[in-house]
Write an enzyme that holds these catalytic residues in place. Structure first.
Site, PDB file in Angstrom:
ATOM      1  N   ASP A  55      60.222 119.221 -45.458  1.00 39.14           N
ATOM      2  CA  ASP A  55      59.672 117.869 -45.381  1.00 39.14           C
ATOM      3  C   ASP A  55      58.261 117.801 -45.967  1.00 39.14           C
ATOM      4  OD1 ASP A  55      61.991 117.060 -44.212  1.00 39.14           O
ATOM      5  OD2 ASP A  55      61.135 116.617 -42.242  1.00 39.14           O
ATOM      6  N   GLY A  56      57.450 118.837 -45.724  1.00 39.47           N
ATOM      7  CA  GLY A  56      56.092 118.834 -46.258  1.00 39.47           C
ATOM      8  C   GLY A  56      56.065 118.810 -47.772  1.00 39.47           C
TER       9      GLY A  56
ATOM     10  N   ASP B 287      51.864 109.716 -41.593  1.00 42.42           N
ATOM     11  CA  ASP B 287      50.861 109.209 -40.654  1.00 42.42           C
ATOM     12  C   ASP B 287      49.448 109.361 -41.185  1.00 42.42           C
ATOM     13  OD1 ASP B 287      50.222 112.009 -40.226  1.00 42.42           O
ATOM     14  OD2 ASP B 287      51.803 112.101 -38.726  1.00 42.42           O
TER      15      ASP B 287
ATOM     16  N   ASP C  34      41.318 112.517 -27.781  1.00 41.98           N
ATOM     17  CA  ASP C  34      41.191 113.503 -28.852  1.00 41.98           C
ATOM     18  C   ASP C  34      41.436 112.879 -30.212  1.00 41.98           C
ATOM     19  OD1 ASP C  34      40.729 115.352 -26.899  1.00 41.98           O
ATOM     20  OD2 ASP C  34      42.613 116.450 -27.150  1.00 41.98           O
TER      21      ASP C  34
ATOM     22  N   THR D  52      58.971 111.147 -36.227  1.00 38.29           N
ATOM     23  CA  THR D  52      59.548 112.423 -35.814  1.00 38.29           C
ATOM     24  C   THR D  52      58.614 113.593 -36.096  1.00 38.29           C
ATOM     25  OG1 THR D  52      60.673 112.564 -37.964  1.00 38.29           O
ATOM     26  CG2 THR D  52      61.923 111.649 -36.127  1.00 38.29           C
ATOM     27  N   ALA D  53      57.380 113.307 -36.500  1.00 38.65           N
ATOM     28  CA  ALA D  53      56.421 114.363 -36.829  1.00 38.65           C
ATOM     29  C   ALA D  53      55.391 114.510 -35.701  1.00 38.65           C
ATOM     30  CB  ALA D  53      55.766 114.061 -38.179  1.00 38.65           C
ATOM     31  N   TYR D  54      54.101 114.430 -36.032  1.00 34.27           N
ATOM     32  CA  TYR D  54      53.041 114.604 -35.033  1.00 34.27           C
ATOM     33  C   TYR D  54      53.183 113.578 -33.907  1.00 34.27           C
ATOM     34  CZ  TYR D  54      48.195 115.645 -33.507  1.00 34.27           C
ATOM     35  OH  TYR D  54      47.068 116.020 -32.814  1.00 34.27           O
TER      36      TYR D  54
ATOM     37  N   LEU E 146      55.831 112.454 -32.521  1.00 29.86           N
ATOM     38  CA  LEU E 146      56.789 112.946 -31.538  1.00 29.86           C
ATOM     39  C   LEU E 146      56.150 113.992 -30.625  1.00 29.86           C
ATOM     40  CD1 LEU E 146      59.674 113.307 -30.407  1.00 29.86           C
ATOM     41  CD2 LEU E 146      60.104 114.912 -32.290  1.00 29.86           C
ATOM     42  N   SER E 147      55.384 114.912 -31.224  1.00 30.93           N
ATOM     43  CA  SER E 147      54.734 115.961 -30.440  1.00 30.93           C
ATOM     44  C   SER E 147      53.730 115.401 -29.453  1.00 30.93           C
ATOM     45  CB  SER E 147      54.033 116.955 -31.381  1.00 30.93           C
ATOM     46  OG  SER E 147      54.954 117.558 -32.254  1.00 30.93           O
TER      47      SER E 147
END
Length: 282
Positions: free
Chosen positions: A65-66, A140, A169, A180-182, A184-185
């Site tokens: 993906d990156g 994002d 933060d 579905t990336a950061y 999601l985390s």
């Protein structure tokens, strides 16, 4: 399709085995195929599109993906459809794996595919009222702290209306693709990739009422950085898809809105977003 360009993440195809397999297969079937390495730095990627021949019909990315995201950002103004081949682990964008590679190439050659448009966002950074930087993102735009000891104090406005103050933060402003990336985390919601919304997810906010907010894609978000907690000036950064990173100071502001172009992804499977989630998240 007849003219192809491979953009290759060499760390994922060290011995060139997949690159050569695709190139040979396409040329054996009467197509033209070029191969370019994915540049290592953001500055190199800004001029990457200039290396592509003018007649390219399709870009195939090899990596994950990156790799696809970095290629999409650098090739955006060329408006070329992209197919991602996943040579890594978890891939939501690069859906083609080694097992389905040749059958997918056959479908490209016979024009048997669909195009799925993915929205992007643009962020412009202002210092003392003057724009000093801007860039676009497919996943994002993230405001994040520099220090491990101090949170960021910032105000958020939507379409000019004050939303709330955050001590956190940071903040993730995500497209549906980036959900579905950061996002999601950080506990943000999963969003169908073709939805026309933007998600704001605070990172470790120091408040019980700090929740994720989803707005229409036509909205404009402004994040205004205040003095850090305790009056200590620690600074923060803005990252576009984790690639282009810009330092921010107290008083700086970033304005985020929908970008007027989309990334065009090549799709074959009729798998729904829910089915894809189930498969990838098991």
């Amino acid at each position: 399709m007849k003219n192809f360009c491979l953009i290759v993440n060499r760390s994922k195809d060290i011995d060139h085995a997949i690159t050569n397999k695709i190139t040979d297969y396409l040329m054996e079937h009467g197509a033209n195929c070029y191969a370019l390495d994915l540049p290592n730095t953001y500055e190199e990627r800004k001029t990457h599109a200039l290396e592509l021949p003018e007649d390219i019909d399709c870009v195939i990315t090899l990596g994950g993906d990156g790799t696809l995201i970095r290629a999409a950002r650098s090739l955006l103004l060329r408006d070329i459809p992209i197919m991602g081949v996943n040579l890594g682990h978890l891939g939501f964008l690069a859906e083609i794996d080694k097992e389905s590679l040749l059958s997918s190439l056959d479908r490209l050659l016979s024009d048997d595919y669909q195009i799925e448009d993915r929205m992007m966002i643009r962020g412009a950074i202002y210092k003392n009222g003057r724009q000093i930087d801007d860039d676009i993102a497919l996943n994002d735009i993230v405001l994040n702290r520099l220090s491990h000891m101090h949170v960021i104090d910032f105000d958020v406005y939507v379409d000019g209306a004050y939303l709330m103050n955050y001590r956190a933060d940071g903040m993730i402003v995500s497209t549906p693709t980036g959900s579905t990336a950061y996002n999601l985390s950080a506990g943000g919601p999963l969003v169908a990739p073709t939805a026309q919304v933007v998600t704001m997810t605070p990172i470790c906010a120091h408040a019980l009422n700090a929740r994720c907010v989803i707005i229409d894609a036509s909205g404009t978000i402004e994040i205004r950085v205040k003095a850090t907690a305790g009056g200590v000036k620690e600074g923060c950064v803005v990252a576009y898809d984790g690639d282009h990173i810009v330092d921010l100071d107290d008083g700086d502001m970033i304005r985020i809105c929908r970008f007027d172009r989309s990334v065009r992804l090549i799709k074959f499977a009729q798998t729904s977003f829910i089915e894809l989630l189930r498969k990838k998240m098991q």
